[in-house]
Each structure stands twice: as C-alpha cells, then as structure tokens.
Design a protein around this motif. Sequence first.
Motif: not given
Length: 337
Positions: A44-53, A79-85
């Motif tokens: 959903g558009p109101e969801a908080e996204r957490v980016d972790l390295e 929800h949480i997103r990790i890029s380049g894992a």
Amino acid sequence: MKANANQIRAAIDAASPDIRLFLLHGPDEAGAQDLAIRLARKMGPEAERVDLEPSTLKANPGRLADEAASLSLFGGARHIRISGAGEESLEAFTLLLDTERAGNPVVAIAPSLKGTAKVVKLAQGSPRAMAFACYVPEGAEADRIVSTIARELGMRTTGDTATRLASASGGDRAVMTRELEKLSLYLDAAPDRPREIDDAALDAIGADLGDAEMSRAIDAAIEGQPDLVGSELARLEEAGVSPIPVLRQLARRLISLADLRAQVDAGAGVAQVTESVFFREKAITARALRHWRSDKLAEAIGRVRHAERAMMGSATAGAVLAKAAIVAVGRMAARQR
C-alpha cells in the motif's frame, strides 16, 4: 523454499506473514527490482519502507530481525528492502528466519549470488523464506511474461505483439512493465474493461527501443570509445529512446564478459571461450577479452548496478545517471587499451 515465477508472484501478492524473506538472486537485477516494487504496491502507498545496506547487516546481523519485528512509527504496514545482498548477509538472514516473531516482510535483491551460495541454500531450505532465481527471459519465456503482465493490466496480446514487446525491451521485465503501462493508458484498459494490443497500438506509442542503435552504444562502451558513446546516446535521445535499457543491456554484456574473462584467466584461449558467442558479437568480444581485466570488469559491473539502484529512488536524475555510467564504462575500457 525454492520458488518458480508463478509461486513468487503469488506469494508476494498474498503478502503472507508465513514468508519472512523473499530472496531474489541472479543476474536479472531489473526483474528483481520489479518484484520488489510489486511487494511495495501490495503493501500500500502508506506503507513504511526501510532500506538496509549489506554492510550494515554484516556489522550488526541482529538489526534485520529487530527491524522485521518492529512496528511502524504510525502503526501501519512496513516492509524492508536490501539491495546488493551477498554472503555477508548470511548471519542476518539466519537470525531473521530463526526468530520467534517477524511481522514485516523482507525483500533481498542479490544479483551476484549464484544458486550454490550459502545464503541461497539457507532460503531454499527454510519454510519461512522463498528463493527465486532471476534470469533475463528469452524467446517464448519472454513472450509469456509480456502476456502475463498485459493480462494483469487488462490487456490481451494479439499476433506477434508479445514478441515485439519482448524484443524491444531486451527481455527486461521493468521495461516491459513500463511499456505495457503506457499501452494500458493509451488503450484505456483495465481488468474490468479489457482491451487488445495490436500492431497499430504499438506503432502509436513507439514501443520500439531500437536494438541496433542500442548495440552501437554498448559496443562503443565495451571498445573504449567514450566520445562515440556520447554521440550514440545523443542519437538515441533524438530518436526518443531512453538510455536506461541501454544501461541494463550493457550490464548483461559486462557480466557475460566477466564469465568469459574468468575462463581466460584459468588458462583457456580467447578463440576457445568465444566459440559459443553469438556470431555478430564474436569479434568485439574477442577484442574486449584482450584488454579488459577481471578486476576492472567487476568494477564496471558494480558501477552500472549502482547507477541502476540509484535510479530506482524517488526524485533522481534518472536518464542522466544512466548516461554517466555508460560513458564511465567507455572511459574505463579506454584506459586499459
């Protein structure tokens, strides 16, 4: 568990709390990003996204499990997103899957991980995780993906329109989606008012990314001709072609070169390793293998992927970042000649 394309899409759409980790590994980073965006839309558009390295997880492996169990500041979805894992995330993923409670889904994009990686094996062996191998689709598989995305947007492909779109996008799921979204707007399509995609509609929105023109820009970068890269990108811009699919196809060429260069470093001859290369690319591939070093190829791949990840953020320079990365690769090649 190990998932196929249908399973991963269904699980993301369901956003079931039983699945804590979606591990998207393999060279098709654009496809993985598209799946990550799909989850964000589901939340959903109101969801908080957490980016972790990945570096953060390496230094503090317990951070991921803590974030997955934490409530949003405003009490909404998270929800949480990790890029380049990579393998440095193994302990963090282990703690996430072993913890008693984790209410926030985690998407990890891992373009450098192969199926034999420890992180991949961990996800495949856990009922709380899904591992999906992202490879650039080709042939009938690419056509099928186009048709599937079109159907979700309320459209049906006809004739060879699926093949035209797949070819124009270079097998890039993200580009396919963007082109189909443009088509749905043009046709005023939706699941409750389906429309057919015909050749006239494709011609009307200009869904032709100019494969030959893109190849010239990519070849110039691989060959170390930054001035020619600049002129080719300018010509593409005049024709209305975005540099973003050029950047993504360049990434694939660099990854292929890196694999071949590794074989040469192991003692194989250039002629031997280029036997399986598409005949139109044999000559340039052979030349590239003679001046590109493995460490520089890894650096170039990293630069291109960094640019692509940067473009995914909001309010970015977009096409400018893509152009800068392509020219930078050309300069790297020129310095090695």
